[in-house]
Design an enzyme around this catalytic site. Structure first.
Site, PDB file in Angstrom:
ATOM      1  N   ALA A 125       0.203  -0.827   9.425  1.00 15.00           N
ATOM      2  CA  ALA A 125       1.671  -0.239  10.410  1.00 15.00           C
ATOM      3  C   ALA A 125       1.947  -0.729  11.868  1.00 15.00           C
ATOM      4  O   ALA A 125       3.504   0.178  11.522  1.00 15.00           O
ATOM      5  CB  ALA A 125       0.821   1.157   9.377  1.00 15.00           C
ATOM      6  N   GLN A 131      -1.706   5.549   4.858  1.00 19.25           N
ATOM      7  CA  GLN A 131      -3.315   4.464   5.112  1.00 19.25           C
ATOM      8  C   GLN A 131      -4.379   4.669   5.837  1.00 19.25           C
ATOM      9  O   GLN A 131      -5.757   4.951   6.278  1.00 19.25           O
ATOM     10  CB  GLN A 131      -2.650   3.690   4.409  1.00 19.25           C
ATOM     11  N   ASP A 181       4.298  -4.838   4.773  1.00 15.76           N
ATOM     12  CA  ASP A 181       3.250  -5.838   3.924  1.00 15.76           C
ATOM     13  C   ASP A 181       3.741  -6.171   2.707  1.00 15.76           C
ATOM     14  O   ASP A 181       3.178  -7.982   2.222  1.00 15.76           O
ATOM     15  CB  ASP A 181       2.318  -5.178   2.851  1.00 15.76           C
ATOM     16  N   LYS A 226      -0.876  -7.435   8.357  1.00 14.17           N
ATOM     17  CA  LYS A 226       0.091  -6.983   8.162  1.00 14.17           C
ATOM     18  C   LYS A 226      -0.705  -5.331   8.059  1.00 14.17           C
ATOM     19  O   LYS A 226      -1.381  -5.017   8.172  1.00 14.17           O
ATOM     20  CB  LYS A 226       0.001  -6.946   5.993  1.00 14.17           C
ATOM     21  N   CYS A 263      -4.503  -3.577  15.621  1.00  7.19           N
ATOM     22  CA  CYS A 263      -5.549  -2.637  14.373  1.00  7.19           C
ATOM     23  C   CYS A 263      -6.489  -2.244  15.637  1.00  7.19           C
ATOM     24  O   CYS A 263      -7.509  -2.530  16.535  1.00  7.19           O
ATOM     25  CB  CYS A 263      -6.762  -4.047  14.281  1.00  7.19           C
ATOM     26  N   CYS A 304      -4.403  -4.416   7.427  1.00 13.64           N
ATOM     27  CA  CYS A 304      -5.450  -3.971   7.799  1.00 13.64           C
ATOM     28  C   CYS A 304      -6.933  -5.157   8.128  1.00 13.64           C
ATOM     29  O   CYS A 304      -7.597  -4.576   7.108  1.00 13.64           O
ATOM     30  CB  CYS A 304      -5.161  -2.353   7.910  1.00 13.64           C
TER      31      CYS A 304
HETATM   32  P1  FAD Z   1       3.559   0.327   2.184  1.00 16.75           P
HETATM   33  O1  FAD Z   1       3.204   1.869   3.285  1.00 16.75           O
HETATM   34  O2  FAD Z   1       1.990   0.261   1.263  1.00 16.75           O
HETATM   35  O3  FAD Z   1       4.336   1.968   0.986  1.00 16.75           O
HETATM   36  C1  FAD Z   1       4.841   0.867  -0.392  1.00 16.75           C
HETATM   37  C2  FAD Z   1       5.912   1.912  -0.439  1.00 16.75           C
HETATM   38  O4  FAD Z   1       6.278   0.979  -1.815  1.00 16.75           O
HETATM   39  C3  FAD Z   1       4.902   3.079  -1.770  1.00 16.75           C
HETATM   40  O5  FAD Z   1       4.782   4.283  -1.641  1.00 16.75           O
HETATM   41  C4  FAD Z   1       5.024   2.684  -3.253  1.00 16.75           C
HETATM   42  O6  FAD Z   1       4.431   3.729  -3.668  1.00 16.75           O
HETATM   43  C5  FAD Z   1       6.160   1.796  -3.168  1.00 16.75           C
HETATM   44  N1  FAD Z   1       6.448   1.384  -4.025  1.00 16.75           N
HETATM   45  C6  FAD Z   1       5.486   0.579  -5.092  1.00 16.75           C
HETATM   46  N2  FAD Z   1       5.514  -0.515  -6.024  1.00 16.75           N
HETATM   47  C7  FAD Z   1       6.854  -0.038  -5.975  1.00 16.75           C
HETATM   48  C8  FAD Z   1       8.087  -0.024  -7.155  1.00 16.75           C
HETATM   49  N3  FAD Z   1       8.067  -1.353  -7.921  1.00 16.75           N
HETATM   50  N4  FAD Z   1       8.903   0.587  -6.934  1.00 16.75           N
HETATM   51  C9  FAD Z   1       9.695   0.753  -5.876  1.00 16.75           C
HETATM   52  N5  FAD Z   1       8.673   1.567  -5.225  1.00 16.75           N
HETATM   53  C10 FAD Z   1       6.941   0.682  -5.482  1.00 16.75           C
HETATM   54  N6  FAD Z   1      -2.375   0.216   9.844  1.00 16.75           N
HETATM   55  C11 FAD Z   1      -2.269   0.174  11.489  1.00 16.75           C
HETATM   56  O7  FAD Z   1      -1.312  -0.113  11.603  1.00 16.75           O
HETATM   57  N7  FAD Z   1      -3.292   0.483  11.868  1.00 16.75           N
HETATM   58  C12 FAD Z   1      -4.493   0.742  10.976  1.00 16.75           C
HETATM   59  O8  FAD Z   1      -5.537   1.316  12.240  1.00 16.75           O
HETATM   60  C13 FAD Z   1      -4.764   1.336   9.631  1.00 16.75           C
HETATM   61  N8  FAD Z   1      -5.507   0.911   9.176  1.00 16.75           N
HETATM   62  C14 FAD Z   1      -5.835   0.729   7.443  1.00 16.75           C
HETATM   63  C15 FAD Z   1      -6.454   0.982   7.168  1.00 16.75           C
HETATM   64  C16 FAD Z   1      -6.903   1.033   5.442  1.00 16.75           C
HETATM   65  C17 FAD Z   1      -7.828   1.527   4.336  1.00 16.75           C
HETATM   66  C18 FAD Z   1      -5.738   1.074   5.046  1.00 16.75           C
HETATM   67  C19 FAD Z   1      -5.485   1.076   3.396  1.00 16.75           C
HETATM   68  C20 FAD Z   1      -4.321   0.031   5.429  1.00 16.75           C
HETATM   69  C21 FAD Z   1      -4.380   0.356   7.253  1.00 16.75           C
HETATM   70  N9  FAD Z   1      -3.626  -0.023   7.874  1.00 16.75           N
HETATM   71  C22 FAD Z   1      -3.823   0.035   9.164  1.00 16.75           C
HETATM   72  C23 FAD Z   1      -2.368  -0.922   6.822  1.00 16.75           C
HETATM   73  C24 FAD Z   1      -0.922   0.523   6.363  1.00 16.75           C
HETATM   74  O9  FAD Z   1      -1.149   1.313   6.379  1.00 16.75           O
HETATM   75  C25 FAD Z   1       0.124  -0.662   6.146  1.00 16.75           C
HETATM   76  O10 FAD Z   1       0.045  -1.582   6.546  1.00 16.75           O
HETATM   77  C26 FAD Z   1       1.463   0.114   6.100  1.00 16.75           C
HETATM   78  O11 FAD Z   1       1.075   1.372   5.500  1.00 16.75           O
HETATM   79  C27 FAD Z   1       2.408  -0.838   4.926  1.00 16.75           C
HETATM   80  O12 FAD Z   1       3.840  -0.303   5.068  1.00 16.75           O
HETATM   81  P2  FAD Z   1       4.783  -0.759   3.888  1.00 16.75           P
HETATM   82  O13 FAD Z   1       5.715  -0.236   4.032  1.00 16.75           O
HETATM   83  O14 FAD Z   1       5.386  -1.933   3.942  1.00 16.75           O
HETATM   84  O15 FAD Z   1       4.213  -0.528   2.669  1.00 16.75           O
END
Ligand code: FAD
Length: 442
Positions: free
Chosen positions: A337, A73, A327, A335, A370, A191
């Site tokens: 990556a 993302q 997150d 929040k 960030c 982010c």
């Molecule tokens: P996610 O990676 O979002 O994964 C969640 C997963 O859960 C998904 O695969 C989804 O399909 C699954 N899921 C959802 N509901 C269910 C369900 N009911 N049952 C089973 N599975 C489900 N971070 C940085 O470090 N640097 C950056 O520069 C940065 N820029 C960003 C820019 C943008 C525009 C965005 C959108 C995000 C950015 N981020 C950045 C943030 C980063 O992408 C997230 O913080 C990170 O992906 C969080 O990881 P996670 O595993 O918590 O959630």
């Protein structure tokens, strides 16, 4: 942090009971059991599954996620600016999840932590001895009146979803003259820098394409500050002043009227004060929340609906066989990556300890980062901890806009993510930071 005695009691009594209940489960078509179940196969879930499936072996770990694609993302900021494509940012989930883990391609619809199981939308009961919740944060585009309709009309876009991110560069290319508005909602988001990164990229795009004098660029943020960490906020105020960008603090987007191309904002300090503003381009960061499925399980969440974990050990406050990452947790850090990378090593050590009947003793320092992209070749690399203190990797002033940091964001970080983090090899820059600071850093 939880007291040692508290942790011991949880691991000794709670865990024994949990494991006894899990052992009663059987395996049949609609009823599977695993040593470890990971809910969500995004950044945190995939990295967790990689670590533990290689440790525990085939058939011991399941990842439940319905998504066909896994997206990096953070790249969507660059996709919005036309520097990368959406296709560059994603890979099929089947290629990304570890081969030794079973992928259950379903959505989790309920948690039953008292009986160590989760239920999927096709009615499967998946039992676990240990659970890691990595559901991410939920996007709520529907919470802003008119927004979903507006996202089908020219000029309205959002880098926050693969459904809408391609619209951003299209909006930049088609922009002729008028207001270009960028918003930050009145909820926690992932982010927190991304809503303004695309604004700086847009400003440079307009400049390079001879449209800058026709664009009035305005940032509407619900926050009382431009950025949560003063050191970087000060630097960003210089950027907005230099580039003639207007910032309206404490203003929340509440409605979009695509027919008249107007956006409606509420002044959060004077709620009766509503302003309606014409737009030619509108980049929206949607309100976000903990996923509904998690909020429904009150035993697992805090008052705001996020998974209630110990902010240092990442272990659930009530259920010792459950951990959280990323997150969807209530860890009080930004929040990202990068935060997930900082958490994964702690999760690896602490969950392994609990699996061995020991006390989790590794502590997450709240590291998050960030990369504040400020255009097509510059970036301020913000890195800080959960107390808002800068926690920088390099022994230079990272609040300065730099080309090197931009290349790190654009060219190096994606490889670190795909090859390092998702395969369980990258646990954040802690040791690099220590080496760079000759050992004089946390
Ligand atoms: P996610 O990676 O979002 O994964 C969640 C997963 O859960 C998904 O695969 C989804 O399909 C699954 N899921 C959802 N509901 C269910 C369900 N009911 N049952 C089973 N599975 C489900 N971070 C940085 O470090 N640097 C950056 O520069 C940065 N820029 C960003 C820019 C943008 C525009 C965005 C959108 C995000 C950015 N981020 C950045 C943030 C980063 O992408 C997230 O913080 C990170 O992906 C969080 O990881 P996670 O595993 O918590 O959630």
């Amino acid at each position: 942090m939880m007291s040692q005695r508290g942790v011991r009691l949880l691991t000794a009594h709670g865990l024994r009971e949990s494991l006894q209940r899990a052992a009663l489960s059987t395996t049949c078509a609609n009823h599977k059991s695993y040593k470890l179940v990971v809910v969500g196969g995004g950044a945190g879930g995939c990295a967790t599954a990689a670590k533990f499936s290689s440790k525990l072996g085939k058939g011991q770990v399941a990842v439940i996620d319905p998504a066909n694609m896994h997206y990096y993302q953070p790249m969507w900021t660059l996709v919005g600016g036309g520097m990368k494509t959406l296709e560059d940012s994603g890979k099929p989930m089947s290629e990304v999840l570890p081969k030794k883990a079973d992928w259950i391609k379903e959505k989790v619809v309920s948690f039953d932590p008292h009986n160590n199981k989760v239920i999927t939308n096709d009615g499967q009961e998946i039992n676990y001895e240990y659970l890691v919740v990595a559901l991410g944060i939920q996007l709520n585009f529907d919470k802003i009146k008119g927004l979903l309709d507006a996202l089908e009309t020219p000029g309205v876009c959002s880098n926050y979803s693969p459904l809408f991110v391609k619209r951003t560069f299209k909006s930049l290319k088609n922009f002729k003259e008028g207001n270009a508005l960028f918003t930050f909602p009145n909820t926690p988001i992932k982010c927190a820098g991304a809503p303004q990164k695309i604004m700086y990229i847009s400003e440079e795009y307009f400049r390079k394409h001879g449209k800058r004098d026709k664009a009035n660029i305005v940032y509407y943020t619900s926050l009382p500050v431009l950025f949560g960490i003063k050191k970087y906020a000060d630097a960003l105020w210089e950027v907005v002043k230099e580039r003639n960008i207007t910032v309206n603090l404490r203003h929340n987007l509440i409605e979009v009227m695509p027919d008249s191309k107007e956006a409606v904002f509420q002044n959060l300090d004077k709620p009766e004060e509503i302003s309606t503003v014409k737009y030619e381009m509108l980049h929206v960061t949607p309100p976000m929340s903990s996923p509904d499925v998690l909020q429904k399980c009150s035993a697992l969440v805090d008052g705001a609906g996020y998974l209630k974990v110990n902010k240092e050990t990442l272990q659930h406050e009530t259920f010792p066989n459950i951990f959280g990452i990323g997150d969807c947790t209530n860890i009080p850090t930004s929040k990202t990556a990068a935060a997930v990378a900082g958490q994964i090593g702690v999760l690896r050590k602490n969950l392994s300890k609990v699996m061995d009947g020991k006390t989790p003793d590794s502590a997450y320092d709240g590291y998050t980062s960030c990369p504040l992209v400020t255009g097509y070749s510059t970036c301020i690399l913000a890195e800080f901890d959960m107390n808002g203190n800068p926690l920088e990797t390099f022994p230079i002033n990272q609040a300065k806009e730099r080309r090197t940091m931009f290349h790190m964001k654009k060219d190096i970080m994606p490889t670190m993510y795909w090859l390092g983090m998702l395969n369980g090899y990258w646990e954040g820059p802690k040791y690099v930071r220590k080496a760079m600071h000759l050992g004089f850093s946390k």
